[in-house]
Motif scaffolding. Structure first.
Motif, PDB file in Angstrom:
ATOM      1  N   ASP B 105       0.408  -0.667   0.339  1.00  0.00           N
ATOM      2  CA  ASP B 105       0.151  -0.074   0.016  1.00  0.00           C
ATOM      3  C   ASP B 105       0.473   1.344   0.495  1.00  0.00           C
ATOM      4  OD1 ASP B 105       0.892   0.142   2.503  1.00  0.00           O
ATOM      5  OD2 ASP B 105      -0.812   0.450   3.518  1.00  0.00           O
ATOM      6  N   ILE B 123      -2.695  -4.401  -4.387  1.00  0.00           N
ATOM      7  CA  ILE B 123      -2.392  -3.090  -3.920  1.00  0.00           C
ATOM      8  C   ILE B 123      -3.110  -3.602  -3.248  1.00  0.00           C
ATOM      9  CG2 ILE B 123      -2.389  -1.046  -4.817  1.00  0.00           C
ATOM     10  CD1 ILE B 123      -0.074  -2.398  -6.052  1.00  0.00           C
ATOM     11  N   ASP B 124      -2.843  -3.306  -2.049  1.00  0.00           N
ATOM     12  CA  ASP B 124      -4.710  -2.593  -1.470  1.00  0.00           C
ATOM     13  C   ASP B 124      -4.722  -1.505  -0.627  1.00  0.00           C
ATOM     14  OD1 ASP B 124      -5.617  -3.221   1.586  1.00  0.00           O
ATOM     15  OD2 ASP B 124      -3.893  -3.632   2.651  1.00  0.00           O
ATOM     16  N   VAL B 125      -6.388  -1.175  -1.005  1.00  0.00           N
ATOM     17  CA  VAL B 125      -6.677   0.179  -1.069  1.00  0.00           C
ATOM     18  C   VAL B 125      -7.505   0.549   0.219  1.00  0.00           C
ATOM     19  CG1 VAL B 125      -8.265   1.385  -2.371  1.00  0.00           C
ATOM     20  CG2 VAL B 125      -6.999  -0.089  -3.755  1.00  0.00           C
ATOM     21  N   ALA B 139      -4.146   4.261  -5.980  1.00  0.00           N
ATOM     22  CA  ALA B 139      -3.993   2.826  -6.236  1.00  0.00           C
ATOM     23  C   ALA B 139      -2.810   3.213  -7.402  1.00  0.00           C
ATOM     24  CB  ALA B 139      -5.108   1.763  -6.277  1.00  0.00           C
ATOM     25  N   VAL B 156      -5.952  -5.290  -6.882  1.00  0.00           N
ATOM     26  CA  VAL B 156      -6.185  -4.638  -5.544  1.00  0.00           C
ATOM     27  C   VAL B 156      -7.078  -5.727  -5.095  1.00  0.00           C
ATOM     28  CG1 VAL B 156      -6.474  -2.866  -6.869  1.00  0.00           C
ATOM     29  CG2 VAL B 156      -8.866  -4.230  -6.604  1.00  0.00           C
ATOM     30  N   LEU B 183     -13.937   0.772  -4.320  1.00  0.00           N
ATOM     31  CA  LEU B 183     -12.300  -0.377  -4.788  1.00  0.00           C
ATOM     32  C   LEU B 183     -12.195  -1.198  -5.806  1.00  0.00           C
ATOM     33  CD1 LEU B 183     -10.003  -2.203  -3.592  1.00  0.00           C
ATOM     34  CD2 LEU B 183     -11.870  -4.006  -3.035  1.00  0.00           C
ATOM     35  N   ALA B 186     -10.446   1.909  -8.198  1.00  0.00           N
ATOM     36  CA  ALA B 186      -8.875   1.037  -8.322  1.00  0.00           C
ATOM     37  C   ALA B 186      -8.958   0.465  -9.228  1.00  0.00           C
ATOM     38  CB  ALA B 186      -9.082   1.603  -6.574  1.00  0.00           C
ATOM     39  N   ALA B 187      -9.456  -0.520  -8.977  1.00  0.00           N
ATOM     40  CA  ALA B 187      -9.543  -1.783  -9.999  1.00  0.00           C
ATOM     41  C   ALA B 187      -9.065  -1.623 -11.448  1.00  0.00           C
ATOM     42  CB  ALA B 187      -9.928  -2.920 -10.006  1.00  0.00           C
ATOM     43  N   VAL B 190      -5.918  -0.216 -11.171  1.00  0.00           N
ATOM     44  CA  VAL B 190      -4.835  -1.190 -11.751  1.00  0.00           C
ATOM     45  C   VAL B 190      -4.193  -2.347 -12.349  1.00  0.00           C
ATOM     46  CG1 VAL B 190      -4.302  -2.796  -9.626  1.00  0.00           C
ATOM     47  CG2 VAL B 190      -4.174  -0.818  -8.849  1.00  0.00           C
TER      48      VAL B 190
END
Lengths: 331, 331
Positions: B105, B123-125, B139, B156, B183, B186-187, B190
């Protein structure tokens, strides 16, 4: 080894603080006036320091603690300050030369001592904490029953656990006196030389017990630290900061590394928000923290914290002196 | 063996209830839709049942959990859903053929993955729980950094842990959607195939994650039981009644046998007063108890309860079927 080389979370014990805590208590309660309780540390290496400080006898809370103490040559005079229904493992220790005294508070637990071939008992008396212990007025009768069946009755015990954290101290003193008067009255009926009671919270003012069963004083925790005793915090859980956000940071010390029944741990200089299985989330306050930094977390309750760890690391500040196994865990 | 032959306190797992819990979850989330979290049970024997139910991948919370899973042939696809600063032990597992995906992260935790020779990351969100996880808008940038340095970014993860116990369910559904929209956004930045999230409290309504990291469903606890999920209580701590007084009784299941962060355990039919290191004091209510009786205590929180025990005993009512080591404890 440097503390930075330890895998976190890691239980740290400051050697100097531990040394001073043991010496302070041994000066106040020398020799057999103290019967250190091993449940607080579950560590025979630490118990050996206590023995070397002049205390030949110990208090245990579980059969496993007794077994491991005996295995490490510390079984000269163990009081299992708890009732058991199957005492056969204790009887086996006695047969092999250990001295084990078992708490009993009923006909059934006296019968268990006999079945298990334990030879010595104390009568456990309820002195106000609603837990084990017979009513004070029944103690003489139970002692009589035990002796009639061939058990040696060494005296009484009674734990004023409900009074450990009473403040102001004058109230505590009065309440401990009232509690201990019950125990002393029971002791007169029971006979024997032992009046075993007390803990770190009452060691200074319990003048009625012949011996005090204190344990927490050696390592300490944040709950006891608030009470103004002359003992230093010797126990810490070392953690690694694994995440830093705008308003909070996370250290890898969580619920499985901390006894939580007294609430959240503390982090000096920071404010703890909450704990998860493997994390404590906190507001770092004035601490300037970066990912990878090591910090010390202070547990709220020593006993259930230690019981989660395989080992404690004896340290002098940043230097690791020794690894001590927490070898009395389990049952 | 009969349960009466077990030393107490003893962790019991009802085999039928466990079987049904696993089957219910596997029907709802078959195959890779579920990535069971081993932190709830820390037991490779139980993980093997989960794998045999069709789930090839697992979620872990500690490096030790990964190591022990690999040692037992369960290292085909492990997600360490946590940040670490020293990943070298994970890199050693990868070198020996295990598949380990590590949560990162920050720049620092990406650097740790590289130093430790871990090949794959997610990737930790942060999706609303203030713990680990980068801000959703960072992210993509972190994924880019990771890939530039040669790491494979599988996608993620983001844990909506703050929403596990929200009621009514319509509020929970709305809040989970809002959380998961972060999430999913973010995905998109990512890339990769994994959107890993969720837990026992949200498994039914988290439609956004590609896989759910549930763990508690297998054994359950009193906190989750209140939420109306189709899982049965499979976990109990068996204790022996060691003292019975006029208004209360004491069972030998205490703070060191129970995770206490969710409060006191429950004893069906009785009212729990408080827990001590090796005792729970309770009003027995309608239970007619005698010293020596065995009773079952229901923990309030499964994960930190299991972590105190060396083993769990798989039982069919009063019959003990098998001993399962709790072999993923420690760090």
């Amino acid at each position: 080894m440097h503390v930075d080389d330890l895998v976190t979370p890691a239980l740290l014990v400051e050697r100097g603080a531990l040394r001073r805590n043991l010496d302070t208590m041994s000066a106040a309660l020398p020799g057999t006036r103290l019967r250190p309780h091993v449940k607080a540390h579950k560590c025979t290496s630490l118990a050996r320091w206590q023995r070397d400080n002049g205390h030949p006898g110990f208090t245990c809370a579980t059969i496993r603690e007794c077994e491991v103490m005996v295995e490490h040559g510390l079984g000269g005079d163990l009081l299992l300050a708890n009732e058991v229904v199957d005492a056969s493992r204790l009887g086996a220790l006695v047969r092999n030369g250990a001295r084990i005294t078992l708490a009993v508070d009923s006909r059934e637990t006296i019968a268990a001592a006999l079945r298990g071939n334990v030879l010595e008992v104390v009568i456990d008396v309820n002195v106000g904490l609603p837990r084990c212990g017979c009513p004070p007025e029944k103690a003489g009768e139970l002692a009589e029953l035990a002796r009639r069946n061939g058990l040696e009755v060494r005296g009484v015990m009674g734990y004023e656990g409900h009074l450990m954290m009473v403040r102001p101290e004058e109230d505590q003193r009065r309440m401990v006196r009232e509690s201990m008067e019950k125990l002393v009255a029971a002791a007169r009926e029971v006979g024997g030389e032992l009046v075993s009671a007390g803990g770190t919270g009452t060691y200074r003012l319990n003048e009625w017990a012949t011996e005090i069963q204190a344990g927490s004083y050696a390592l300490m925790d944040s709950a006891y630290a608030e009470l103004g005793h002359p003992f230093e915090q010797a126990l810490f859980v070392l953690g690694t900061v694994i995440s830093v956000s705008a308003d909070h940071a996370v250290v890898d010390v969580g619920l499985k590394a901390l006894g939580m029944d007294h609430g959240n741990p503390t982090i000096p200089g920071a404010q703890v928000w909450f704990c998860s299985d493997e994390h404590t989330t906190f507001a770092p306050g004035a601490l300037k923290l970066r990912v990878g930094d090591r910090i010390r977390v202070v547990p709220a309750h020593v006993d259930p914290t230690v019981a989660y760890h395989e080992a404690m690391w004896l340290v002098d500040g940043e230097q690791v002196a020794e690894r001590w196994a927490v070898d009395m865990r389990g049952w």
